[in-house]
Each structure stands twice: as C-alpha cells, then as structure tokens.
Design a protein around this motif. Sequence first.
Motif, PDB file in Angstrom:
ATOM      1  N   THR A 133       0.625  -1.286   0.017  1.00  0.00           N
ATOM      2  CA  THR A 133       0.017  -0.180   0.046  1.00  0.00           C
ATOM      3  C   THR A 133       0.839   1.218   0.251  1.00  0.00           C
ATOM      4  N   ILE A 134       0.240   2.602  -0.235  1.00  0.00           N
ATOM      5  CA  ILE A 134       0.792   3.656  -0.338  1.00  0.00           C
ATOM      6  C   ILE A 134      -0.489   4.507   0.819  1.00  0.00           C
ATOM      7  N   PHE A 169      -7.648  13.570   6.287  1.00  0.00           N
ATOM      8  CA  PHE A 169      -7.370  12.136   6.542  1.00  0.00           C
ATOM      9  C   PHE A 169      -6.302  11.543   5.853  1.00  0.00           C
ATOM     10  N   ILE A 170      -5.756  10.351   6.211  1.00  0.00           N
ATOM     11  CA  ILE A 170      -4.563   9.745   5.526  1.00  0.00           C
ATOM     12  C   ILE A 170      -5.321   8.051   5.425  1.00  0.00           C
ATOM     13  N   ILE A 171      -5.379   7.553   4.133  1.00  0.00           N
ATOM     14  CA  ILE A 171      -5.922   6.290   3.957  1.00  0.00           C
ATOM     15  C   ILE A 171      -5.082   5.613   3.231  1.00  0.00           C
ATOM     16  N   ALA A 194      -3.560   5.347  -8.490  1.00  0.00           N
ATOM     17  CA  ALA A 194      -2.304   5.098  -7.838  1.00  0.00           C
ATOM     18  C   ALA A 194      -0.955   4.717  -8.569  1.00  0.00           C
ATOM     19  N   ALA A 195      -1.370   3.861  -9.713  1.00  0.00           N
ATOM     20  CA  ALA A 195      -0.444   3.670 -10.726  1.00  0.00           C
ATOM     21  C   ALA A 195       0.720   4.668 -10.955  1.00  0.00           C
ATOM     22  N   THR A 196      -0.139   5.821 -10.988  1.00  0.00           N
ATOM     23  CA  THR A 196       1.126   6.829 -11.262  1.00  0.00           C
ATOM     24  C   THR A 196       1.692   7.394 -10.110  1.00  0.00           C
ATOM     25  N   ALA A 205       1.342  10.063  -1.403  1.00  0.00           N
ATOM     26  CA  ALA A 205       0.911  11.219  -1.997  1.00  0.00           C
ATOM     27  C   ALA A 205      -0.197  11.931  -1.239  1.00  0.00           C
ATOM     28  N   THR A 206      -0.536  13.426  -1.626  1.00  0.00           N
ATOM     29  CA  THR A 206      -1.372  14.319  -1.284  1.00  0.00           C
ATOM     30  C   THR A 206      -2.339  14.501  -2.366  1.00  0.00           C
TER      31      THR A 206
END
Length: 527
Positions: A287-288, A328-330, A356-358, A363-364
């Motif tokens: 995950t990121i 939030f952070i997910i 998210a592939a990029t 990231a924000t």
Amino acid sequence: MRWMRWLRLWVLCALAGAVLAGCFGGDGDGDDDSSGTTPAPPAVLGTVSGRVQSAADGGAVAGATVDVAGVRATTAADGSFTLQAPVGARSVARVEAPGFAPTVRITAVQEGQASALTAQLLPVAASAAVTVAAGADVTVPGTPALVRLPAAGLVRSDGGGAAATVTVSVTPINPALNAALMPGDFTAGSAEAPQTIESFGAMQIDIRDAAGAAYNLAPNRTATLRIPLATRAPNPPATVPLFYMDTSTGRWVQEGTATLQGTGADRYYEGTVSHFSTWNADQVTETIRLTGCVRYANNQPVAGAQVSSDGIDYSGSSRAVTGTDGSFIIPVKKGGVLTLAALTGDRLTNTLRVEAATTAADATLPNCLVTAFTTAGINVKLTWGAKPEDVDSHLLAPDGSHVYFSAPGDLAAKPYANLDVDDTDSFGPEVVTITRLMQGTYRYAVHNYSGTFDPGMTGSPVRVELSRSGMLNVFTPPAGEGSNGWWHVFDLVVDANCAVTLVPVNTWLADQPPPVTVANPVLCAVN
C-alpha cells in the motif's frame, strides 16, 4: 446516599453493555474495596443508526439483530435501527437475520455525532440437509461453489450431543460486484499492525440442526472448499492464502492456501479448512498512503467524516476518519486504480477517481472531497460484470441538462450534478452525484454502449445503487431485455416543498427515455 451513587453508575455501565465488576474496577458487590481503587468512569456513548437491507434488491430486512460492542438492537419493519454504543474509532457491528448470511461491518462511533451504518445482507444462496454420519458435497446451483463435508466430521459448537441430520447453508460472496458485501474492512493482522488485503472471492458457511444449534468441524477433521473466482483484477494469481473472518475483531485471519482451478466463468479457488466461518481467498497488498481532506460546500472542514476507497482494477476497500481539520490519511493499493468518497451523517460527498499506478510513494490528493449543499444530496453508483465492456450512466435533469460521459456536469453550479467517475472497460463503477436539487423530475437510465448481449445487462449483471438521506435503494434489470439497449431505472420527483419521491420504472427501451423539462426550475434551498 452511597447506594444511590452506585445505582447511577450501575445504570450507566449497563447501558454501555459493560460487565459490572469491570465497570467499577472492583468485585461488583457495591462495597468499598480496601485497596481504595477509584471506580472507572462510565463509557462515553455515541449514537449508531441506519438500515439493514437485502443485497439482492435493497428491500428492508425486518427483525435483523445489530450488535455493536455488546449493545443490541432489532430492526423495524423498514429495516431501520438506532442504538447507543461506546465511542470508538473502529467499532465492530455484527448483523444477522434469518434467511441471510451474517455479516460484520465496521463503523466509527463518535460522541455528539450520529454514525450512519448501512448493512447489506446476502440471502442464503443454497441449503441442503446432510446426514452427519455420511457427510456430503453441498453445492450452489449455477456456480462452482462447493463444501465437501467428511463423514462423521461435525460436532456441535457448544459441545452438546449432535443430531443425526443438519442443514448446511452456503453463500458465495462477490466482492467484484460490490465490495460492501464483504464482512469487515479488508484488513488482516492486528490492531497494532493491520494489513490491507484484496479479495478474489469469498464464501460463508453456516451449519445448524433443527433446534438451531450451530455445528463446526470435529478436531483433526478438514473440509474442502471451492470459492468461485470473483475479482476485478485482470490476472488472478495461481495460489493465494486463505483467510477467515474473526467476528470479534472484524479482521481477517490467515490460515491455509487455495489454488486456482476450473476454466472460463467456472474458475474457483480450492483449499482445505479445519473450521467453518466466512472464508476469503485473498492476498496482502502493498500500500501507499493518500492524504486528503473533506470540506463542506462552504469550504469549512468536516470532522469525523467516514472516508472509504473502492478498487476499480482490484477487489478491495479501505477506510479512514477525518480529524478536526477535515484531513485524513488512507492506505490504498500501490499501483491500483480506485475511487474515494466520504459520508458525514446523512450528507454525501462527491467521488474522486484516483490512479495510484502513477504514484510510486505516499501522496497528497490535489482536491478535497466536498459534501452536498443539502442533506438531500444524492449519489447513484453503477456497476456491472466483465461483459458488456462499456455500460453508461445517464441523468436527465428538470432544466434539460443531460449528464453523461460527453457532458459530465458541474457540482458547484447548474445542474449541480456530475458524472464523477466514468468507466469504459468492465465492472465500473460509474458514479453520478447531485449536490443540490431542482423542483421537477430527474430521470436515470443505463445504456449498453457496447451493444453486446452475450451476456447483456441482465446477465452481466448490472447493478444500480441509489443513496439518499442515509437510505440505499438497489436496482437490478427486469426480465425482457431482448435487444433493447436502454434500461430506464427510476425517476426522482422533487415537489414544490423539495420533498423527494422515488418512482421505480424498471423498463426496457430501444432508445433513450425523453426528459421531463421544466422552464426555469426552482432550486431547493441550501441547508
């Protein structure tokens, strides 16, 4: 008087579902302990309310039991419930009803703010009477789902004497169709080190005798499971771990493996298990972390909003709760494509598509999620199977606006409706959001853009979820599709008082349904 003080504490503890001795930090007999231990403060409670609905058609499930942290409620005729439960950022809700597979939902119980919880229960797919001494294979017609029970391999879960015959209920779960059908929140491991997982199919098994007693496998006995493949991922792995649902924690626990077998639409994961529960063919994902924010339409931060992701090219979900500043952070799958949306009380936000592939690292997000102008905000989610590849959402507004892929709309100005997410290559979702209503008639229809009918929208299957004011309505295509390319799903009629009436239509058409246009329709007030 002392006895009145203890009585007040006892009532507060009982409302929180606490054990008396644990609540007072002593022996629970009402006497002062010689140690002089200070009684623990009573639990802080929050309100949880919502509905329990059938995942098949969105119909209300009356008489369902909802249990949050030991506090129980029974749903009314319309499927609604309300209860007071201890405050917690991750509270486990266990939901069950006769004729349905039980499930587990996760919610945030907050002080001073009602938490909305919708639970969709799958009707039991197949049941069969099995002689305990002989064992048997139990299957689900039309699917490769199977439970192979060994001879003399079952015992009562409570240790009592076993009956000669039991009823075995089997229900496959398809997270590719709807991630919300999965129990829990796609996490495994511990609270201290949770792991995000993605699913390739799951199955719930329940075994009971005529008296209602539950059964499980005897010690040192195993059963074979075949879990139908159900994923949005294009290349499912040949071997995956098996996980079972721990209903006390709402997390998945890894135990065993399964291998991919079968061909075409009849592929399945096969493995052996030593006990029964809800079993899931999964893998832990890398995950990121995405940082984002939720705002009201007036740009003020939204605290306590429940944010959720939904995989587009994988079957998985994750959740987070906003802080006092609305941030939030997910965690989401690295390299995945997904949607993000939030809910605060009965107020919905728009939906963001995130690739998210990029994003190679944390990231924000460039834009905040923004709530509807009113609590009457509306969200329509369209999903379907691998075929037809391209199925489209169409919203016709009272002012003549047509919201679809060529004219996605606007959430901050007329028509106050937008196609947030468009999809052209199987599964969806496509998401339409309405942030402010006009008086008049909205029409929602689905178009088979691919024009293929093997399968068509009925066999795909296409599914439409309408969310409004904390309510969820589910639509599936009626019979009679033929070669018709349009399905007129429903109308929403907004009257002069801005009250909304849902009018199910469920009609097949050869062409797009005509709009019901009003000259200069009145906008409903902002609240």
